[in-house]
Design a protein around this motif. Structure first.
Motif, PDB file in Angstrom:
ATOM      1  N   TYR A   1       0.833  -1.202   0.000  1.00 22.14           N
ATOM      2  CA  TYR A   1       0.000   0.000   0.000  1.00 22.14           C
ATOM      3  C   TYR A   1       0.868   1.253   0.000  1.00 22.14           C
ATOM      4  N   PHE A   2       0.508   2.178  -0.882  1.00 24.21           N
ATOM      5  CA  PHE A   2       1.226   3.445  -1.012  1.00 24.21           C
ATOM      6  C   PHE A   2       0.258   4.601  -0.868  1.00 24.21           C
ATOM      7  N   VAL A   3       0.711   5.673  -0.225  1.00 26.94           N
ATOM      8  CA  VAL A   3      -0.035   6.927  -0.250  1.00 26.94           C
ATOM      9  C   VAL A   3       0.682   7.832  -1.248  1.00 26.94           C
ATOM     10  N   ALA A   4      -0.100   8.391  -2.174  1.00 31.14           N
ATOM     11  CA  ALA A   4       0.444   9.280  -3.210  1.00 31.14           C
ATOM     12  C   ALA A   4      -0.147  10.663  -2.984  1.00 31.14           C
ATOM     13  N   ARG A   5       0.688  11.672  -3.084  1.00 27.17           N
ATOM     14  CA  ARG A   5       0.224  13.050  -2.847  1.00 27.17           C
ATOM     15  C   ARG A   5       0.510  13.926  -4.062  1.00 27.17           C
ATOM     16  N   GLY A   6      -0.283  15.000  -4.165  1.00 30.89           N
ATOM     17  CA  GLY A   6      -0.108  15.938  -5.273  1.00 30.89           C
ATOM     18  C   GLY A   6      -0.480  15.335  -6.615  1.00 30.89           C
ATOM     19  N   CYS A   7      -1.501  14.498  -6.646  1.00 31.38           N
ATOM     20  CA  CYS A   7      -1.879  13.788  -7.872  1.00 31.38           C
ATOM     21  C   CYS A   7      -2.677  14.693  -8.809  1.00 31.38           C
ATOM     22  N   GLU A   8      -2.207  14.774 -10.040  1.00 34.59           N
ATOM     23  CA  GLU A   8      -2.842  15.614 -11.072  1.00 34.59           C
ATOM     24  C   GLU A   8      -3.083  14.763 -12.318  1.00 34.59           C
ATOM     25  N   PRO A   9      -4.155  15.078 -13.082  1.00 36.02           N
ATOM     26  CA  PRO A   9      -4.463  14.303 -14.298  1.00 36.02           C
ATOM     27  C   PRO A   9      -3.599  14.736 -15.482  1.00 36.02           C
ATOM     28  N   THR A  10      -2.312  14.408 -15.422  1.00 30.49           N
ATOM     29  CA  THR A  10      -1.358  14.853 -16.436  1.00 30.49           C
ATOM     30  C   THR A  10      -0.890  13.725 -17.350  1.00 30.49           C
ATOM     31  N   ALA A  11      -1.403  12.521 -17.160  1.00 31.06           N
ATOM     32  CA  ALA A  11      -1.011  11.372 -17.995  1.00 31.06           C
ATOM     33  C   ALA A  11      -2.232  10.888 -18.766  1.00 31.06           C
ATOM     34  N   GLU A  12      -2.010   9.885 -19.588  1.00 27.62           N
ATOM     35  CA  GLU A  12      -3.104   9.277 -20.351  1.00 27.62           C
ATOM     36  C   GLU A  12      -3.348   7.878 -19.819  1.00 27.62           C
ATOM     37  N   GLN A  13      -4.619   7.546 -19.614  1.00 28.16           N
ATOM     38  CA  GLN A  13      -4.955   6.181 -19.198  1.00 28.16           C
ATOM     39  C   GLN A  13      -4.439   5.192 -20.233  1.00 28.16           C
ATOM     40  N   ARG A  14      -3.874   4.073 -19.746  1.00 27.46           N
ATOM     41  CA  ARG A  14      -3.445   2.980 -20.627  1.00 27.46           C
ATOM     42  C   ARG A  14      -3.946   1.693 -20.010  1.00 27.46           C
ATOM     43  N   LEU A  15      -5.153   1.315 -20.371  1.00 29.20           N
ATOM     44  CA  LEU A  15      -5.809   0.166 -19.752  1.00 29.20           C
ATOM     45  C   LEU A  15      -5.433  -1.132 -20.450  1.00 29.20           C
ATOM     46  N   ASP A  16      -5.456  -2.220 -19.682  1.00 28.57           N
ATOM     47  CA  ASP A  16      -5.277  -3.547 -20.251  1.00 28.57           C
ATOM     48  C   ASP A  16      -6.507  -3.911 -21.074  1.00 28.57           C
ATOM     49  N   PHE A  17      -6.383  -4.926 -21.906  1.00 33.47           N
ATOM     50  CA  PHE A  17      -7.467  -5.300 -22.816  1.00 33.47           C
ATOM     51  C   PHE A  17      -8.738  -5.701 -22.067  1.00 33.47           C
ATOM     52  N   ASN A  18      -8.590  -6.166 -20.820  1.00 35.72           N
ATOM     53  CA  ASN A  18      -9.754  -6.648 -20.075  1.00 35.72           C
ATOM     54  C   ASN A  18     -10.150  -5.710 -18.933  1.00 35.72           C
ATOM     55  N   GLU A  19      -9.842  -4.432 -19.072  1.00 38.94           N
ATOM     56  CA  GLU A  19     -10.200  -3.446 -18.055  1.00 38.94           C
ATOM     57  C   GLU A  19     -11.182  -2.427 -18.612  1.00 38.94           C
ATOM     58  N   SER A  20     -12.209  -2.114 -17.820  1.00 40.76           N
ATOM     59  CA  SER A  20     -13.142  -1.030 -18.102  1.00 40.76           C
ATOM     60  C   SER A  20     -13.150  -0.153 -16.858  1.00 40.76           C
ATOM     61  N   ILE A  21     -12.443   0.970 -16.907  1.00 40.25           N
ATOM     62  CA  ILE A  21     -12.204   1.781 -15.706  1.00 40.25           C
ATOM     63  C   ILE A  21     -12.576   3.237 -15.965  1.00 40.25           C
ATOM     64  N   ARG A  22     -13.275   3.825 -14.983  1.00 43.51           N
ATOM     65  CA  ARG A  22     -13.591   5.260 -15.005  1.00 43.51           C
ATOM     66  C   ARG A  22     -13.002   5.879 -13.738  1.00 43.51           C
ATOM     67  N   PRO A  23     -12.051   6.830 -13.874  1.00 43.90           N
ATOM     68  CA  PRO A  23     -11.519   7.500 -12.683  1.00 43.90           C
ATOM     69  C   PRO A  23     -12.518   8.534 -12.158  1.00 43.90           C
ATOM     70  N   VAL A  24     -12.624   8.608 -10.836  1.00 41.91           N
ATOM     71  CA  VAL A  24     -13.487   9.582 -10.165  1.00 41.91           C
ATOM     72  C   VAL A  24     -12.736  10.108  -8.946  1.00 41.91           C
ATOM     73  N   THR A  25     -13.172  11.233  -8.412  1.00 40.11           N
ATOM     74  CA  THR A  25     -12.588  11.742  -7.172  1.00 40.11           C
ATOM     75  C   THR A  25     -13.665  11.820  -6.094  1.00 40.11           C
ATOM     76  N   MET A  26     -13.212  11.754  -4.847  1.00 45.48           N
ATOM     77  CA  MET A  26     -14.116  11.759  -3.700  1.00 45.48           C
ATOM     78  C   MET A  26     -13.391  12.405  -2.527  1.00 45.48           C
ATOM     79  N   GLU A  27     -14.089  13.180  -1.730  1.00 46.64           N
ATOM     80  CA  GLU A  27     -13.472  13.739  -0.540  1.00 46.64           C
ATOM     81  C   GLU A  27     -13.054  12.603   0.388  1.00 46.64           C
ATOM     82  N   TYR A  28     -11.893  12.748   1.031  1.00 49.46           N
ATOM     83  CA  TYR A  28     -11.380  11.676   1.882  1.00 49.46           C
ATOM     84  C   TYR A  28     -12.371  11.299   2.975  1.00 49.46           C
ATOM     85  N   GLU A  29     -12.956  12.290   3.647  1.00 51.76           N
ATOM     86  CA  GLU A  29     -13.895  11.989   4.739  1.00 51.76           C
ATOM     87  C   GLU A  29     -15.112  11.223   4.222  1.00 51.76           C
TER      88      GLU A  29
END
Length: 196
Positions: A140-168
């Motif tokens: 397990y890693f905690v990542a900080r300062g995350c910004e949408p600066t890359a492009e999604q590169r999904l595997d052939f068997n992945e259907s993923i939608r990124p979303v954000t949520m308040e931590y609390e």
């Protein structure tokens, strides 16, 4: 003097692992598929019984708790065929054989699954989530300062939608059992218990 208490004290002096260890006499892959194998071990139990043991054999995985600069958490929504519904969870990815640096693997998996990149990333927990049926190890890693600066590169068997949520809100969803993903629940609760 209580003999039971004395026996318990003496039992602490014995290396229980030596008493309980199984001996693996042979090991082979029974079935392979993308992401994991089913391994079969021939084993000898402590009482001498010889039998077979099957388990999921997979590479170590990285689980990322990614915070944006505003303190929101980046999650993924993904269809999970085994349970038949869309799952909301932390980004997770398997490592590759050449992954000597797990933090780098976590950065890669975060970018590939969500399109977000982190300023910093630090490991905070390691778990064996299902060691009765799998040799999985999750870092397990905690990542900080995350910004949408890359492009999604999904595997052939992945259907993923990124979303954000308040931590609390994420913490409440885990506590209220609205998020049932085990890796996410474990990571969020461990982070909450351990953070300063």
């Amino acid at each position: 003097m209580d003999d039971t208490a004395d026996n318990i004290d003496n039992a602490d002096d014995v290396d229980d692992a030596d008493i309980l260890d199984w001996e693996t006499t042979d090991s082979r892959i029974d079935y392979s598929c993308p992401g994991f194998d089913i391994r079969m071990d021939d084993v000898r139990l402590p009482d001498g019984t010889e039998t077979e043991f099957h388990y999921v054999d997979e590479p170590p995985a990285v689980v990322i708790l990614p915070f944006t600069p505003d303190g929101d958490v980046v999650l993924v929504e993904e269809w999970r065929q085994a349970v038949g519904h869309v799952n909301r969870s932390l980004p997770v990815g398997g490592t590759e054989p050449e992954d000597d640096d797990l933090a780098a693997a976590a950065r890669r998996e975060l970018a590939e699954e969500t399109g977000y990149e982190a300023d910093s990333i630090d490991e905070f927990y390691v778990a064996e989530p299902a060691n009765g049926i799998a040799n999985s190890v999750h870092h397990y890693f905690v990542a900080r300062g995350c910004e949408p600066t890359a492009e999604q590169r999904l595997d052939f068997n992945e259907s993923i939608r990124p979303v954000t949520m308040e931590y609390e809100d994420l913490l409440a969803a885990v506590v209220d059992n609205e998020i049932r993903d085990g890796r996410t629940s474990l990571g969020v609760l461990q982070y909450e218990l351990a953070r300063p």
